[in-house]
Write an enzyme that holds these catalytic residues in place. Structure first.
Site, PDB file in Angstrom:
ATOM      1  N   TYR A 109       0.861  -1.193   0.000  1.00  0.00           N
ATOM      2  CA  TYR A 109       0.000   0.000   0.000  1.00  0.00           C
ATOM      3  C   TYR A 109       0.891   1.235   0.000  1.00  0.00           C
ATOM      4  O   TYR A 109       1.893   1.302   0.723  1.00  0.00           O
ATOM      5  CB  TYR A 109      -0.899   0.023   1.244  1.00  0.00           C
ATOM      6  CG  TYR A 109      -1.704   1.310   1.360  1.00  0.00           C
ATOM      7  CD1 TYR A 109      -2.960   1.413   0.773  1.00  0.00           C
ATOM      8  CD2 TYR A 109      -1.190   2.419   2.026  1.00  0.00           C
ATOM      9  CE1 TYR A 109      -3.681   2.581   0.843  1.00  0.00           C
ATOM     10  CE2 TYR A 109      -1.911   3.598   2.101  1.00  0.00           C
ATOM     11  CZ  TYR A 109      -3.154   3.682   1.506  1.00  0.00           C
ATOM     12  OH  TYR A 109      -3.867   4.849   1.570  1.00  0.00           O
ATOM     13  N   GLU A 197      -3.242   7.640  -4.053  1.00  0.00           N
ATOM     14  CA  GLU A 197      -3.292   6.355  -3.363  1.00  0.00           C
ATOM     15  C   GLU A 197      -3.103   5.236  -4.374  1.00  0.00           C
ATOM     16  O   GLU A 197      -3.913   5.089  -5.292  1.00  0.00           O
ATOM     17  CB  GLU A 197      -4.620   6.177  -2.626  1.00  0.00           C
ATOM     18  CG  GLU A 197      -4.686   4.881  -1.821  1.00  0.00           C
ATOM     19  CD  GLU A 197      -6.036   4.688  -1.141  1.00  0.00           C
ATOM     20  OE1 GLU A 197      -6.060   4.589   0.094  1.00  0.00           O
ATOM     21  OE2 GLU A 197      -7.053   4.632  -1.863  1.00  0.00           O
TER      22      GLU A 197
END
Length: 390
Positions: A109, A197
C-alpha cells in the site's frame, strides 16, 4: 476533484511509474478488440467509477478469453454500482477499463496526503496492500510506515529508499521501488493533488513494480492552472447539485437532512449544522455563499436549495463583517421577489448594521421567522419543521 483509475494511471506513467498494459472502452465490441490488442491470456475488466471497494461490489471481473471480456463489459456498462463509498444511490458505470492480468508476488500500500498539523506531505505505506487503509490501521497498525516530506525541499532519494527498506523489499528491487515512490510524489506535488493512493502497489512474479490500482484527487482551487487535469473531470460521477454550485462559485456539499442552509463563511456553516443537530434536526446541506453575499449569489443559493426535494425549511444565517447586514437584507428581498419560497424561512442576521438590516426585512413584509442568535435560529428551524409534520 476526483478522477478515474485509468486517468490516474496515465498520469503516474508520465512520472515514470510502471503500470500494466490496458485501455478504456465504451462498448462490448470495443472491449473484445481491446483485449486482443493488449495481448496475453488473461484480462481484468474494471468498472470506472469514482469509488473504492469496486471488487466487493462486483465491479472487477477476471476473464480468460476475449469473449469473456466482451461479456463482462456488457454486464458492467450502464450498471449502477453500489459500494460502501458511493452510498445507497450508487454510481453509474459509463466506461470500462480493460487491463492485462498481473501475476502478483506481493501487494503493498502507498498513499500520499497533506498532514496539516505538521504542514508536510505525509507518505503512508504498508506491507498489507489490497486492503483499505482504514482496515490496515485497525487490523495491522504495526505494518504502517509514515514519512513526512518537507514541501519546500521535496522527497529525497534516501527517503524513498528508507520507505522501500521499511516495506521489506529485497535489495535488488529497492531502486525500482524508490523510483515508483518518487514518481507518485512528483505527481502529487507538481499537479496540486490532495491525495494519491496506489493500492495495491505490487511486485509481480517477474519482479516488476506495478501500480495495479490508483486513486487521485486534486485541489479544486488550483484547477485554473491545471487545464490538463480539469479536462479529466467526469460530471456524471458527481452530485448534480454540487456541480451546479461549483459552476456558480458556491461552496456546497449535499447532506441527508431536510433543513436547507444559506450561510456565509465555512466556520459559521459548520457551527450552524452542529447547532441544528443539537436542536434535534438534520441539515440538508453545507452551503457557504462567501463573504460577499450579493443579491445575485443569494438568488443562486435559493435556486440551489430548492433543487433538493428533501428540503422542507430554509435557514439563512449571515454574520456581516466585511459585508453589511443592510446589503444582505436587500439581497434577500430581491431574491425572494424572483423566487417563490413555499416553505418556512428563518433568517438570522448579525454583525455590521444588524439593526438596519432587520428593519429592512420587517418593512419589506416578506414572510419569514426572525432569529437573534445561532441557537435561536436552529431551534426555530427545527420547530418549524415539526409544525409542518403535524
Amino acid at each position: 476533484m476526483d478522477i478515474h483509475e485509468y486517468q490516474a494511471k496515465k498520469i503516474l506513467a508520465g512520472f515514470g511509474v510502471t503500470i500494466p498494459r490496458g485501455g478504456i472502452v465504451y462498448s462490448p465490441e470495443n472491449a473484445e478488440n481491446k483485449a486482443r490488442e493488449i495481448g496475453g491470456s488473461k484480462w481484468v475488466v474494471k468498472a470506472q467509477v469514482h469509488s473504492g471497494a469496486r471488487g466487493k461490489a462486483g465491479g472487477i471481473i477476471v476473464c480468460n478469453t476475449a469473449l469473456e471480456v466482451a461479456q463482462a463489459t456488457d454486464k458492467l456498462l450502464g450498471k449502477t454500482l453500489v459500494t460502501n463509498q458511493t452510498g445507497p444511490e450508487g454510481k453509474i458505470v459509463n466506461r470500462v477499463y480493460i487491463e492485462e492480468a498481473t501475476e502478483i508476488k506481493k501487494e503493498l500500500y502507498l498513499g500520499l496526503v497533506f498532514d496539516r498539523s505538521s504542514e508536510c506531505i505525509m507518505v503512508v505505506a504498508s506491507t498489507e496492500g489490497g486492503m483499505s487503509v482504514e482496515e490496515i490501521s485497525q487490523e495491522k497498525p504495526e505494518s504502517i510506515i509514515r514519512s513526512k516530506i518537507e514541501a519546500a525541499v521535496g522527497m529525497q532519494k534516501f527517503q524513498a529508499r528508507e520507505i522501500a527498506f521499511g516495506l521489506g523489499i529485497k535489495p535488488e528491487l529497492i531502486s525500482r521501488t524508490a523510483e515508483a515512490i518518487i514518481g507518485c510524489y512528483r505527481a502529487f506535488s507538481e499537479l496540486d493533488a490532495t491525495m494519491v493512493e496506489v493500492n495495491p502497489l505490487v511486485i509481480s512474479e517477474q519482479d516488476q513494480i506495478l501500480a495495479l490500482d490508483c486513486k487521485m484527487s486534486f485541489d479544486n482551487n488550483a484547477l485554473f492552472r491545471r487545464n490538463q487535469i480539469s479536462e479529466l473531470r467526469d460530471k456524471t460521477q458527481e452530485n448534480t447539485n454540487e456541480i451546479y454550485a461549483s459552476d456558480r462559485g458556491l461552496n456546497y456539499v449535499s447532506l441527508e437532512g431536510n433543513i436547507g442552509n444559506i450561510i456565509n463563511g465555512a466556520g459559521l456553516a459548520m457551527a450552524s449544522m452542529d447547532m441544528i443537530k443539537l436542536a434535534g434536526g438534520e441539515p440538508a446541506n453545507f452551503l457557504d455563499v462567501g463573504g460577499g453575499a450579493t443579491p445575485e449569489k443569494i438568488v443562486k443559493a435559493f435556486k440551489l436549495i430548492l433543487m433538493d426535494k428533501k428540503v422542507k425549511v430554509i435557514l439563512i444565517n449571515i454574520f456581516a463583517g466585511i459585508n453589511r447586514c443592510d446589503w444582505v437584507a436587500e439581497g434577500i428581498i430581491q431574491a425572494l421577489q424572483k423566487i417563490d419560497i413555499n416553505m418556512p424561512l428563518i433568517i438570522r442576521l448579525a454583525g455590521t448594521n444588524v439593526e438596519k438590516g432587520n428593519k429592512i426585512l420587517k418593512e419589506s413584509k416578506i414572510n419569514y421567522i426572525e432569529a437573534t442568535t445561532l441557537e435561536d435560529a436552529a431551534n426555530k428551524a427545527v420547530k418549524a419543521l415539526k409544525e409542518l409534520k403535524k
